[in-house]
Write a protein that holds these residues in place. Structure first.
Motif, PDB file in Angstrom:
ATOM      1  N   ASP A 196       0.947   9.282   5.987  1.00 16.71           N
ATOM      2  CA  ASP A 196       0.413   9.551   4.661  1.00 16.71           C
ATOM      3  C   ASP A 196       1.393  10.382   3.836  1.00 16.71           C
ATOM      4  OD1 ASP A 196      -2.070  10.906   2.977  1.00 16.71           O
ATOM      5  OD2 ASP A 196      -2.477   8.965   3.986  1.00 16.71           O
ATOM      6  N   LEU A 197       1.434  10.169   2.534  1.00 18.81           N
ATOM      7  CA  LEU A 197       2.359  10.942   1.698  1.00 18.81           C
ATOM      8  C   LEU A 197       2.097  12.441   1.771  1.00 18.81           C
ATOM      9  CD1 LEU A 197       2.607   8.750  -1.529  1.00 18.81           C
ATOM     10  CD2 LEU A 197       4.229   8.911   0.369  1.00 18.81           C
ATOM     11  N   SER A 198       0.799  12.789   1.745  1.00 18.39           N
ATOM     12  CA  SER A 198       0.495  14.227   1.785  1.00 18.39           C
ATOM     13  C   SER A 198       0.895  14.812   3.130  1.00 18.39           C
ATOM     14  CB  SER A 198      -0.993  14.457   1.528  1.00 18.39           C
ATOM     15  OG  SER A 198      -1.754  13.794   2.513  1.00 18.39           O
ATOM     16  N   LYS A 199       0.745  14.009   4.173  1.00 16.59           N
ATOM     17  CA  LYS A 199       1.109  14.453   5.525  1.00 16.59           C
ATOM     18  C   LYS A 199       2.615  14.699   5.624  1.00 16.59           C
ATOM     19  CE  LYS A 199      -0.224  15.388   9.669  1.00 16.59           C
ATOM     20  NZ  LYS A 199      -0.101  14.560  10.853  1.00 16.59           N
ATOM     21  N   ARG A 200       3.372  13.876   4.923  1.00 11.16           N
ATOM     22  CA  ARG A 200       4.831  14.023   4.960  1.00 11.16           C
ATOM     23  C   ARG A 200       5.242  15.397   4.423  1.00 11.16           C
ATOM     24  NH1 ARG A 200       7.469   8.512   4.976  1.00 11.16           N
ATOM     25  NH2 ARG A 200       5.736   7.118   5.399  1.00 11.16           N
ATOM     26  N   ASN A 240       0.824  -1.200   0.000  1.00  7.71           N
ATOM     27  CA  ASN A 240       0.000   0.000   0.000  1.00  7.71           C
ATOM     28  C   ASN A 240       0.866   1.261   0.000  1.00  7.71           C
ATOM     29  OD1 ASN A 240       0.838  -0.699   2.462  1.00  7.71           O
ATOM     30  ND2 ASN A 240      -1.178  -0.732   3.433  1.00  7.71           N
ATOM     31  N   SER A 241       1.992   1.155  -0.662  1.00  9.57           N
ATOM     32  CA  SER A 241       2.803   2.347  -0.874  1.00  9.57           C
ATOM     33  C   SER A 241       2.075   3.192  -1.891  1.00  9.57           C
ATOM     34  CB  SER A 241       4.149   1.968  -1.469  1.00  9.57           C
ATOM     35  OG  SER A 241       4.584   0.765  -0.937  1.00  9.57           O
ATOM     36  N   ILE A 242       1.510   4.243  -1.444  1.00  9.98           N
ATOM     37  CA  ILE A 242       0.686   4.992  -2.377  1.00  9.98           C
ATOM     38  C   ILE A 242       1.480   6.105  -3.031  1.00  9.98           C
ATOM     39  CG2 ILE A 242      -1.647   4.453  -1.654  1.00  9.98           C
ATOM     40  CD1 ILE A 242      -1.357   6.855   0.313  1.00  9.98           C
ATOM     41  N   TRP A 243       2.179   5.704  -4.087  1.00 16.94           N
ATOM     42  CA  TRP A 243       2.905   6.720  -4.861  1.00 16.94           C
ATOM     43  C   TRP A 243       1.923   7.340  -5.827  1.00 16.94           C
ATOM     44  CZ3 TRP A 243       6.958   8.770  -3.199  1.00 16.94           C
ATOM     45  CH2 TRP A 243       7.726   8.047  -2.286  1.00 16.94           C
ATOM     46  N   ALA A 244       0.988   8.054  -5.240  1.00 13.25           N
ATOM     47  CA  ALA A 244      -0.139   8.551  -6.009  1.00 13.25           C
ATOM     48  C   ALA A 244       0.296   9.453  -7.138  1.00 13.25           C
ATOM     49  CB  ALA A 244      -1.079   9.292  -5.093  1.00 13.25           C
ATOM     50  N   ASP A 245      -0.284   9.224  -8.268  1.00 10.40           N
ATOM     51  CA  ASP A 245      -0.058  10.082  -9.417  1.00 10.40           C
ATOM     52  C   ASP A 245      -1.175  11.115  -9.523  1.00 10.40           C
ATOM     53  OD1 ASP A 245       1.062  11.128 -11.635  1.00 10.40           O
ATOM     54  OD2 ASP A 245       0.360   9.575 -12.998  1.00 10.40           O
ATOM     55  N   ASN A 246      -1.871  11.288  -8.455  1.00  9.02           N
ATOM     56  CA  ASN A 246      -2.926  12.303  -8.466  1.00  9.02           C
ATOM     57  C   ASN A 246      -2.352  13.609  -7.943  1.00  9.02           C
ATOM     58  OD1 ASN A 246      -2.591  11.164  -5.892  1.00  9.02           O
ATOM     59  ND2 ASN A 246      -4.390  12.267  -5.231  1.00  9.02           N
ATOM     60  N   LEU A 247      -2.977  14.633  -8.311  1.00 13.21           N
ATOM     61  CA  LEU A 247      -2.498  15.956  -7.895  1.00 13.21           C
ATOM     62  C   LEU A 247      -3.447  16.501  -6.851  1.00 13.21           C
ATOM     63  CD1 LEU A 247      -0.404  18.153  -8.642  1.00 13.21           C
ATOM     64  CD2 LEU A 247      -2.154  19.113 -10.119  1.00 13.21           C
ATOM     65  N   PHE A 248      -2.923  16.743  -5.684  1.00 14.11           N
ATOM     66  CA  PHE A 248      -3.830  17.365  -4.711  1.00 14.11           C
ATOM     67  C   PHE A 248      -3.757  18.854  -4.977  1.00 14.11           C
ATOM     68  CE2 PHE A 248      -0.176  15.346  -2.921  1.00 14.11           C
ATOM     69  CZ  PHE A 248      -0.564  14.138  -2.394  1.00 14.11           C
TER      70      PHE A 248
END
Ligand SMILES: [Zn+2]
Length: 442
Positions: free
Chosen positions: A107-111, A23-31
Motif C-alpha cells: 500500500d502507498l501509505s504503508k510504503r 490499481n496504482s492508487i496515486w491517491a490525491d487524498n490526504l491522510f
C-alpha cells in the motif's frame, strides 16, 4: 505511473483514485494525521550519523504498474531499486532500506510508514512512465512543493535535480523536474495546498523529502530498447539515482582503502604432522586467507580462512611428515557483502621432519649408546631420558653432528628410557619432529 484519468464522484468519496485502469492508487487524498508528524525535521545526525535512504520500488504484486514493449513496470522498478541499493552501499555513512524486496503489493501509505519506521532521511520512489502516445519519452522527477515544510521541498528539489542530471546524461530526454499539487484542494495542516502524489505528501508529513523518479517511458520503443531491456542498462539508471543521492547528501565512496600485504613472521613444524604459521596484522583487514603449495611456483590451494581481524596465526594439521610445504597469506576485507583481498605475501617454506627411529645399546650398566638414523632436513637432535616409560622425560643433550649419543650419567641397576626428536630450522623458531618411540636398554 500512468497518465491520470480521474474517476470522480463515488471514488472521490472513497478518497481513492484509480489510475487509468490499473490499481496504482496515486491517491490525491490526504491522510491527515495518518503519519505521525515529526515536529522537528530530521537531520542526519539524528540517526547515529548514517544517512537513511528508503528506496521504493513502485507497484508490485497484483499491481503490475505500466506494461509496454513486453516489460512490466513492477519488475523493472524492483531491479532498479535493488541495483541502486547495491550501488549506494559502496558509500560510507549510508543505510539503505527497500519498501519491498520482492513481487508483493504494498500500500502507498504503508510504503511511507515503513520509511518513517526506519527513521528515513529521504524517500526515493522508483517508477517508469507510460503514455498512450508511444512517442512520449524521457526522464522526469517529481519533488515536493514548497508548502507546509518549505525546507523539505527545497531538499527534494535539489535531490530531484541531481538525479535528473544523471538520467539525462545517459541520453534520456530531459522532461525536467516538477512539482504537482493537489487538484481537489487537499490541504496540509497549515491549510496550504498539499502535494498531489501520496508518497511525496506522506513523506513531507512524516518529516522527510520524497521524490518520484520516472526513469523512462516503458511505452516508448526507443526508451525501452535503450534503457530498460538489459541488466546493464537498468544498472545505469540505478547508478544515476545512487550517484544523485550521493552528490546531494555529500556521501563519499567507502575508499577501497587498499589493504596492504601481510608478511609471514613465523613458520615452524610443531610435530611431524603439524605446522604453525603466524603473520603480521594488516590494518583494516576483516580476516586472512591461508594458501599452501608443494612447490614454490606450484599451484597454491586455499587451506583456511581466518575470519577474525585479531587472529594472526593458524595451525595446519593436514600435512604429512617428511614433506616440504610453501605457504602464502593474504588479508581480506568485507564491505557489506563485498570481499576485497590484498595481494599475497611472499611464499615461505617449511620442511616437516620425520620422527627418528632410535636404538639403545646398553653396553654396560653405567653407559648406554642411543643412536638413530639421520633425519633429512634435521640440524640437530634432542635426547630425552626418563626413569619410566610413561614418566617425565628430561632433556639430556643436544647433538649436532652425530647420529648417536653416549649416556654416561647412569646409575647402576636402574632402567632408563630414551626419546629423541629432530630439530630443523623455521621462521622465528625451530621446526621439531615428533618424538621417537621411547626405547629402553633392555
Ligand atoms: Zn509507476
Amino acid at each position: 505511473m500512468k497518465k491520470l484519468k480521474i474517476i470522480l464522484a463515488a471514488v472521490l468519496i472513497a478518497s481513492i483514485f484509480t489510475v487509468s485502469g490499473t490499481n496504482s492508487i496515486w491517491a490525491d487524498n490526504l491522510f491527515s494525521g495518518f503519519f505521525k508528524s515529526t515536529e522537528k525535521e530530521r537531520s542526519n545526525s539524528a540517526n547515529s550519523g548514517d544517512l537513511i535512504v528508503v528506496l521504493d520500488a513502485g507497484h508490485g504484486g497484483r499491481d503490475s504498474g505500466a506494461v509496454g514493449n513486453g516489460l512490466y513496470e513492477k519488475s523493472l522498478t524492483l531491479k532498479i531499486a535493488q541495483y541502486c541499493k547495491a550501488e549506494l552501499e559502496k558509500y560510507k555513512g549510508v543505510k539503505v532500506y527497500l519498501t519491498r524486496a520482492n513481487d508483493t503489493f504494498v500500500d502507498l501509505s504503508k510504503r511511507v510508514s515503513k520509511a518513517s519506521a526506519v527513521k528515513a532521511d529521504v524517500f526515493v520512489s522508483i517508477h517508469l512512465n507510460s503514455s498512450s502516445d508511444t512517442k512520449a519519452k524521457g526522464a522526469e522527477v517529481f519533488y515536493p512543493n514548497s508548502n507546509y515544510r518549505p525546507s523539505i521541498g527545497e531538499k527534494g528539489r535539489k535531490l530531484a535535480g541531481a538525479i535528473q542530471k544523471n538520467l539525462v546524461s545517459l541520453g534520456l530526454r530531459d522532461r525536467k523536474i516538477k512539482t504537482r499539487s493537489s487538484m481537489i484542494g487537499s490541504k496540509y495542516p497549515d491549510d496550504s495546498t498539499a502535494d498531489y502524489y501520496a508518497v511525496i505528501r506522506g513523506s513531507k508529513q512524516a518529516g522527510f523529502p520524497g521524490v518520484i523518479v520516472e526513469h523512462a517511458f516503458i511505452s516508448n520503443p526507443s526508451d525501452a530498447g535503450k534503457h530498460l531491456k538489459t541488466a546493464v542498462a537498468l544498472k545505469k539508471l540505478a547508478a544515476a539515482d545512487a550517484e544523485g543521492i550521493a552528490a546531494c547528501y555529500g556521501l563519499k565512496k567507502a575508499k577501497d582503502q587498499t589493504l596492504t600485504k601481510t608478511k609471514i613472521t613465523k613458520l615452524t613444524g610443531k610435530t611431524s604432522s603439524s605446522v604453525s604459521i603466524g603473520w603480521s596484522k594488516v590494518k583494516g583487514a576483516s580476516g586472512y586467507e591461508i594458501y599452501r603449495s608443494n612447490s614454490r611456483d606450484g599451484v597454491y590451494e586455499p587451506i583456511a580462512s581466518v575470519k577474525k581481524a585479531t587472529t594472526v596465526s593458524f595451525r595446519d594439521r593436514s600435512v604429512t611428515s617428511g614433506k616440504t610445504y610453501f605457504y602464502k597469506v593474504r588479508p581480506y576485507k568485507m564491505s557489506g557483502e563485498r570481499k576485497q583481498t590484498a595481494g599475497f605475501c611472499a611464499p615461505q617454506k617449511v620442511r616437516l621432519l620425520n620422527k627418528p627411529d632410535i636404538f639403545v645399546d646398553g653396553k654396560s650398566k653405567a653407559r648406554a649408546k642411543v643412536s638413530w638414523k639421520q633425519v633429512s632436513g634435521a640440524q640437530k637432535y634432542e635426547i630425552y631420558r626418563s626413569d619410566s616409560k610413561n614418566g617425565q622425560y628430561k632433556k639430556l643433550a643436544v647433538v649436532k653432528d652425530y647420529a648417536s649419543f653416549q649416556d654416561a650419567g647412569r646409575t647402576s641397576g636402574k632402567t632408563y628410557f630414551y626419546k629423541v626428536r629432530a630439530v630443523g630450522t623455521g621462521i622465528k623458531g625451530n621446526t621439531y619432529s615428533s618424538f621417537s618411540i621411547s626405547q629402553s636398554d633392555q
